[in-house]
Design a protein around this motif. Structure first.
Motif, PDB file in Angstrom:
ATOM      1  N   TYR A 118       0.833  -1.208   0.000  1.00 28.03           N
ATOM      2  CA  TYR A 118       0.000   0.000   0.000  1.00 28.03           C
ATOM      3  C   TYR A 118       0.868   1.258   0.000  1.00 28.03           C
ATOM      4  O   TYR A 118       0.638   2.187  -0.781  1.00 28.03           O
ATOM      5  N   PHE A 119       1.888   1.312   0.886  1.00 29.70           N
ATOM      6  CA  PHE A 119       2.677   2.537   1.017  1.00 29.70           C
ATOM      7  C   PHE A 119       3.634   2.761  -0.160  1.00 29.70           C
ATOM      8  O   PHE A 119       4.012   3.888  -0.443  1.00 29.70           O
ATOM      9  N   THR A 120       4.037   1.688  -0.820  1.00 31.89           N
ATOM     10  CA  THR A 120       4.864   1.861  -2.022  1.00 31.89           C
ATOM     11  C   THR A 120       4.008   2.066  -3.257  1.00 31.89           C
ATOM     12  O   THR A 120       4.539   2.353  -4.328  1.00 31.89           O
ATOM     13  N   GLN A 121       2.708   1.926  -3.130  1.00 31.83           N
ATOM     14  CA  GLN A 121       1.727   2.099  -4.208  1.00 31.83           C
ATOM     15  C   GLN A 121       2.028   1.204  -5.407  1.00 31.83           C
ATOM     16  O   GLN A 121       1.843   1.594  -6.555  1.00 31.83           O
ATOM     17  N   VAL A 122       2.519  -0.005  -5.114  1.00 32.84           N
ATOM     18  CA  VAL A 122       2.798  -0.973  -6.172  1.00 32.84           C
ATOM     19  C   VAL A 122       1.512  -1.655  -6.612  1.00 32.84           C
ATOM     20  O   VAL A 122       1.247  -1.813  -7.800  1.00 32.84           O
TER      21      VAL A 122
END
Length: 130
Positions: free
Chosen positions: A76-80
């Motif tokens: 989620y935080f790397t928006q992969v």
């Protein structure tokens, strides 16, 4: 109709004494107070894995949930990937809860087994000396 007196021994819960008109007969109890798994007889030593199976299962489930929560949070935080916002933290918190519960449960089971062993030794010594 004659009254029947029931006397249950505190020392052995598996059997009960039934007295009728000065006669005493020993019969097997119809339902045990502490259910025992099939194939295990009372008074025998159970294998160690029997006592530690549930805590280890809680640790295993907690580890899997915690690691999947970590992976989902990183995604989620790397928006992969397209991961919902709360999915990672929910898995993290539930996994941590299971993990801590299992880790605390192991010493509790260990202490209970040690207490049971000491109680058996003390009963043996008391019966031997008296």
């Amino acid at each position: 109709m004659k009254p029947t007196v029931f006397a249950v021994s505190d020392m052995d819960r598996r059997t009960s004494q039934i007295s009728t008109d000065h006669e005493t007969q020993e019969t097997e109890a119809s339902s045990p107070l502490n259910p025992v798994p099939e194939g295990v007889t009372l008074g025998t030593n159970l294998p160690c894995w029997y006592y530690f199976a549930r805590p280890l299962l809680a640790i295993l489930i907690g580890g899997v949930l915690f690691s999947s929560g970590t992976a989902l949070s990183l995604l989620y935080f790397t928006q992969v990937g397209n991961v919902p916002y709360l999915l990672g933290p929910v898995f993290l918190s539930v996994g941590l809860m299971f993990l801590v519960t299992g880790l605390v449960w192991v010493p509790v089971v260990k202490q209970r087994l040690e207490h049971k062993a000491l109680t058996k030794i003390n009963e043996f010594i008391f019966n031997f000396c008296s």
